[in-house]
Write an enzyme that holds these catalytic residues in place. Structure first.
Site, PDB file in Angstrom:
ATOM      1  N   ASP A   1       2.215   4.500   5.183  1.00 12.86           N
ATOM      2  CA  ASP A   1       2.334   3.740   6.838  1.00 12.86           C
ATOM      3  C   ASP A   1       1.817   2.583   6.055  1.00 12.86           C
ATOM      4  OD1 ASP A   1       0.311   4.342   5.536  1.00 12.86           O
ATOM      5  OD2 ASP A   1      -0.982   5.715   6.977  1.00 12.86           O
ATOM      6  N   HIS A   2       2.228   2.106   5.575  1.00 10.89           N
ATOM      7  CA  HIS A   2       2.865   0.576   5.080  1.00 10.89           C
ATOM      8  C   HIS A   2       4.072   0.058   4.821  1.00 10.89           C
ATOM      9  CE1 HIS A   2      -1.782  -0.427   5.104  1.00 10.89           C
ATOM     10  NE2 HIS A   2      -1.696   1.211   4.790  1.00 10.89           N
TER      11      HIS A   2
ATOM     12  N   ASN B   1       0.986  -1.085   0.129  1.00  8.90           N
ATOM     13  CA  ASN B   1       0.028   0.442   0.213  1.00  8.90           C
ATOM     14  C   ASN B   1       1.310   1.120   0.204  1.00  8.90           C
ATOM     15  OD1 ASN B   1      -1.253   2.146   0.597  1.00  8.90           O
ATOM     16  ND2 ASN B   1      -2.842   0.956   1.568  1.00  8.90           N
TER      17      ASN B   1
ATOM     18  N   ASP C   1      -3.917  -4.727   0.629  1.00 11.08           N
ATOM     19  CA  ASP C   1      -4.508  -4.497   1.680  1.00 11.08           C
ATOM     20  C   ASP C   1      -5.943  -4.821   1.561  1.00 11.08           C
ATOM     21  OD1 ASP C   1      -4.918  -3.196   3.882  1.00 11.08           O
ATOM     22  OD2 ASP C   1      -4.877  -0.799   3.286  1.00 11.08           O
TER      23      ASP C   1
ATOM     24  N   ASP D   1      -1.912  -6.238   5.459  1.00 12.11           N
ATOM     25  CA  ASP D   1      -2.120  -6.589   4.138  1.00 12.11           C
ATOM     26  C   ASP D   1      -1.107  -7.715   4.428  1.00 12.11           C
ATOM     27  OD1 ASP D   1      -0.862  -3.553   2.868  1.00 12.11           O
ATOM     28  OD2 ASP D   1      -0.605  -3.715   5.217  1.00 12.11           O
TER      29      ASP D   1
END
Length: 257
Positions: A247-248, A7, A147, A218
């Site tokens: 942020d992933h 993501n 995700d 994820d």
């Protein structure tokens, strides 16, 4: 064959991080979510210059999914999730790459719950379960990656009690994930690391990454026709700690030829 899901949280704003990671990790297939770019703004030229063919389904401001393939072009087979012709959100794309069917999904977040957004999440999940059942029945080698916006178990979240009432940790969402696994899908990360607390998302707030206060949302699900080829799976956690990251972090699985 290394298949990853990432993501990217804005493909143009995070393009330097994406290209950096592609050069280091050299995945063969990449599923991107949350492009946050309309179709004509997808950075096709930069990605092709990095050695990857690509297909994508963009959307202005939100959502968006893409499949990248190293040294070849993915052969698109589907760009909507069946079951709701009126759904206009860009959340699913599917392609064949080197003999494996890749389904890339960005399941709705669903917050606040209860409410219309949570209802949409659950309806989308039902559609995914139906499509996944048909893919299993085909006996093809399939990887469903993306995700999922579902925290499957307490072992997939830092301090589970803080996520009670959140759509990502709702019993209905977790039950949907369990229904997928019951069809015969293998959760690659959990299969290779049954007891570890492994996360793929850390919020930008409250120093979450430094404290490793994360969640695992994820996932890479492998059909029975390909699960026996799995040799490794993991998360490139350090990518999350770099300058201006998503942020992933990328999650991946390796399959033998």
């Amino acid at each position: 064959m290394k298949i990853a899901t990432y993501n990217i949280n804005g493909v143009n704003g995070r393009l330097p991080r994406l290209l950096e990671w592609l050069g280091e990790a050299e995945p063969d297939v990449v599923c991107l979510q949350e492009l946050k770019a309309p179709g004509d703004k997808f950075p096709e030229s930069a990605i092709r210059s990095a050695g990857y063919g690509c297909i994508w389904l963009g959307e202005a401001r939100w959502n968006g999914v893409a499949i990248l393939a190293r040294g070849t072009d993915p052969v698109e087979t589907r760009r909507t999730l069946p079951g709701d012709p009126g759904d206009q959100q860009s959340r699913y794309i599917e392609a064949a790459v080197d003999g494996v069917l890749i389904g890339n999904l960005y399941l709705p977040n669903g917050n606040p719950a209860p409410g219309p957004k949570f209802d949409y999440k659950l309806a989308w999940l039902v559609r995914l379960i139906r499509h996944a059942s048909a893919l299993i029945a085909s006996d093809m080698p399939v990887v469903l990656a993306g995700d999922f916006n579902i925290i499957p178990t307490d072992n997939d979240v830092y301090k589970p009690e803080r996520w009670l009432g959140d759509a990502l940790f709702a019993p209905e969402a977790k039950d949907g994930f369990s229904r997928l696994l019951a069809q015969g899908w293998t959760d690659a990360i959990r299969s290779m690391h049954p007891d570890q607390s492994i996360y793929t998302f850390w919020d930008y707030w409250r120093n979450a990454y430094a404290r490793n206060a994360g969640i695992r949302i994820d996932h890479l699900l492998l059909s029975p026709a390909v699960a026996g080829r799995m040799t490794a799976a993991g998360v490139d956690k350090e990518i999350r700690g770099r300058e201006k990251p998503s942020d992933h972090a990328p999650a991946w699985v390796e399959l033998s030829d």
